[in-house]
Enzyme design. Structure first.
Site, mmCIF file in Angstrom:
data_model
loop_
_atom_site.group_PDB
_atom_site.id
_atom_site.type_symbol
_atom_site.label_atom_id
_atom_site.label_comp_id
_atom_site.label_asym_id
_atom_site.label_seq_id
_atom_site.Cartn_x
_atom_site.Cartn_y
_atom_site.Cartn_z
ATOM 1 N N ASP A 141 -4.858 66.624 1.166
ATOM 2 C CA ASP A 141 -6.021 67.523 1.214
ATOM 3 C C ASP A 141 -6.677 67.552 2.600
ATOM 4 O O ASP A 141 -7.393 68.494 2.919
ATOM 5 C CB ASP A 141 -7.073 67.098 0.178
ATOM 6 C CG ASP A 141 -6.524 67.068 -1.234
ATOM 7 O OD1 ASP A 141 -5.506 67.747 -1.486
ATOM 8 O OD2 ASP A 141 -7.105 66.370 -2.093
ATOM 9 N N GLY A 184 -5.448 71.094 -2.622
ATOM 10 C CA GLY A 184 -6.461 70.783 -1.605
ATOM 11 C C GLY A 184 -7.828 70.490 -2.184
ATOM 12 O O GLY A 184 -8.770 70.245 -1.442
ATOM 13 N N GLU A 233 -6.850 76.249 -4.110
ATOM 14 C CA GLU A 233 -7.218 76.023 -5.515
ATOM 15 C C GLU A 233 -8.727 75.877 -5.738
ATOM 16 O O GLU A 233 -9.205 76.002 -6.858
ATOM 17 C CB GLU A 233 -6.502 74.791 -6.071
ATOM 18 C CG GLU A 233 -6.936 73.471 -5.450
ATOM 19 C CD GLU A 233 -6.246 72.259 -6.064
ATOM 20 O OE1 GLU A 233 -5.542 72.402 -7.065
ATOM 21 O OE2 GLU A 233 -6.421 71.161 -5.511
ATOM 22 N N ARG A 260 2.878 89.143 -7.611
ATOM 23 C CA ARG A 260 3.170 88.045 -8.533
ATOM 24 C C ARG A 260 2.430 86.811 -8.031
ATOM 25 O O ARG A 260 2.090 86.734 -6.850
ATOM 26 C CB ARG A 260 4.667 87.712 -8.573
ATOM 27 C CG ARG A 260 5.538 88.813 -9.168
ATOM 28 C CD ARG A 260 5.340 88.917 -10.683
ATOM 29 N NE ARG A 260 6.255 89.881 -11.265
ATOM 30 C CZ ARG A 260 6.047 91.192 -11.367
ATOM 31 N NH1 ARG A 260 4.910 91.727 -10.897
ATOM 32 N NH2 ARG A 260 6.946 91.985 -11.922
HETATM 33 O O1 F6P Z 1 -5.909 65.006 -4.013
HETATM 34 C C1 F6P Z 1 -4.559 65.341 -3.991
HETATM 35 C C2 F6P Z 1 -4.227 66.373 -5.024
HETATM 36 O O2 F6P Z 1 -2.844 66.689 -4.889
HETATM 37 C C3 F6P Z 1 -5.077 67.635 -4.975
HETATM 38 O O3 F6P Z 1 -4.719 68.504 -3.941
HETATM 39 C C4 F6P Z 1 -4.848 68.190 -6.372
HETATM 40 O O4 F6P Z 1 -5.933 68.988 -6.794
HETATM 41 C C5 F6P Z 1 -4.756 66.949 -7.211
HETATM 42 O O5 F6P Z 1 -4.441 65.873 -6.331
HETATM 43 C C6 F6P Z 1 -3.733 67.028 -8.309
HETATM 44 O O6 F6P Z 1 -3.825 65.871 -9.059
HETATM 45 P P1 F6P Z 1 -2.782 65.469 -10.210
HETATM 46 O O7 F6P Z 1 -1.610 64.833 -9.520
HETATM 47 O O8 F6P Z 1 -3.534 64.505 -11.031
HETATM 48 O O9 F6P Z 1 -2.379 66.721 -10.914
#
Ligand code: F6P
Length: 360
Positions: A141, A184, A233, A260
């Site tokens: 991130d 992110g 996101e 898409r």
């Molecule tokens: O903090 C790292 C991250 O990959 C974020 O970018 C994402 O929102 C989250 O972790 C996803 O987490 P998980 O692996 O629990 O789905």
């Protein structure tokens, strides 16, 4: 001879294994022993702690560029800081962690974590008072203050860029747009960097207000009838719910723009570690070992603005960022960094005709 421990916590990313490999080999040259703690703080909470000795014979170079962590990053649903806070068992949790570290007779612990783990380590620093605590920043991130790079970010940018490069070929064949959702959390660095690298026509990030009508106009005026719209996101669209890429896609569809959605998801956290991440992980591992030698504690390694890797205190790390409460566990506050208005990539993107929102 020193005995040091390593643990990896929070979400995984590529570059962790390079860091572990370098710590083990650098420590061996100093005549130190290294113990890997399995599953982050879950492994420390276990009685006896889950750990294994890491040696230069077992941890060999050819595996060190692989993504993930040899030591794992923790089990979903097991006791961790979040569940301890939620169930009112913080004192017990902290006591167990401290006892485990004492039983392992460690002189130092290297904690490789993101902003959550590092903020928590400082908030509960009593746990580590009998040893030296050295943190190393990792996250795709890139939302940690004071450091110009975090381990794993460059590989994630590479993965997301390659993903979009591939999509562009099918986008062109069908005269359509792809709305790609990047990870992110609430920081736009990954979307901004990969968006610029892959030549996205628009990049929407949480830090910058955008206007859907302006986005639609921009796409309609584009010299091509295909391309990438990169959506972080963390963006929000007033009056709409659901996944951000879906929300933007629906808006484009209603404006008659064929498109898409695509979700690279955890593919961004995978992939062989790129050279710049390997170099960063190696420099930070060296810095962490030097910090142990210099009897430092409660510090984190950073890459500073002069391209030097050095340590800063955890107190400075926490106070340098914006403190944000976890939506599920409000008592838990993390120190965060974001894309700021003066980020040079914003201006470059705009100069290159990328729709980036309403930047000043
Ligand atoms: O903090 C790292 C991250 O990959 C974020 O970018 C994402 O929102 C989250 O972790 C996803 O987490 P998980 O692996 O629990 O789905």
């Amino acid at each position: 001879m020193k005995k040091i421990g390593i643990l990896t916590t929070g979400g995984d990313c590529s570059g962790l294994n390079t860091a572990i490999y370098r710590i083990v080999h650098g420590a061996a040259l100093r005549g130190w022993r290294v113990f890997g703690i399995l599953d982050g703080t879950d492994g420390l909470f276990a009685m006896p702690p889950h750990c294994l000795e890491l040696t230069t014979d077992t941890l060999t170079l050819e595996y060190s560029h692989l993504a993930g962590s040899f030591l794992h990053n923790g089990h979903a649903g097991s006791m961790n800081f979040e569940t301890a806070i939620e169930t009112g068992k913080v004192a017990k949790f902290n006591r167990r962690l401290r006892e485990s570290l004492r039983d392992m007779e460690l002189d130092a612990l290297i904690l490789i974590g993101g902003n959550g783990s590092t903020s928590l380590a400082w908030a509960h620093h009593e746990i580590y008072r009998d040893l030296q605590l050295i943190c190393m920043p990792k996250t795709i991130d890139m939302d940690m203050p004071l450091t110009m790079r975090t381990i794993g970010f460059d590989t994630a940018v590479e993965q997301l860029t390659k993903f979009c490069d591939q999509l562009l070929m099918t986008a062109r064949s069908h005269h359509r747009w792809f709305v790609v959702q990047s990870m992110g959390r609430d920081c736009g660095q990954l979307a901004l960097n990969a968006g610029l690298a892959c030549g996205a026509s628009a990049i929407l990030i949480p830090e910058i207000k955008f206007d859907v009508d302006a986005l639609i106009e921009h796409i309609n005026d584009s010299p091509t009838d295909y391309g990438i719209v990169m959506v972080s996101e963390g963006i929000k669209l007033r009056g709409h719910s659901g996944r951000p890429a879906d929300m933007i896609s629906r808006k484009l569809t209603s404006a008659g723009i064929s498109n898409r959605t695509a979700y690279p998801e955890h593919y961004m956290r995978a992939g062989d570690t790129v050279a710049t991440d390997r170099i960063l992980a190696t420099r930070m591992a060296d810095c962490a070992l030097n910090a142990i030698e210099n009897n430092e504690t409660y510090v984190m390694t950073i890459l500073d603005e002069d391209n030097q890797v050095r340590t800063v205190s955890l107190a400075d790390f926490v106070s340098a960022g914006k403190l944000v409460a976890d939506p599920n566990v409000p008592e838990l506050k993390t120190s965060n960094a974001y894309v700021t208005d003066d980020d040079p990539l914003l201006q470059v993107a705009r100069d290159m005709g990328v729709y980036i929102g309403e930047i000043k």
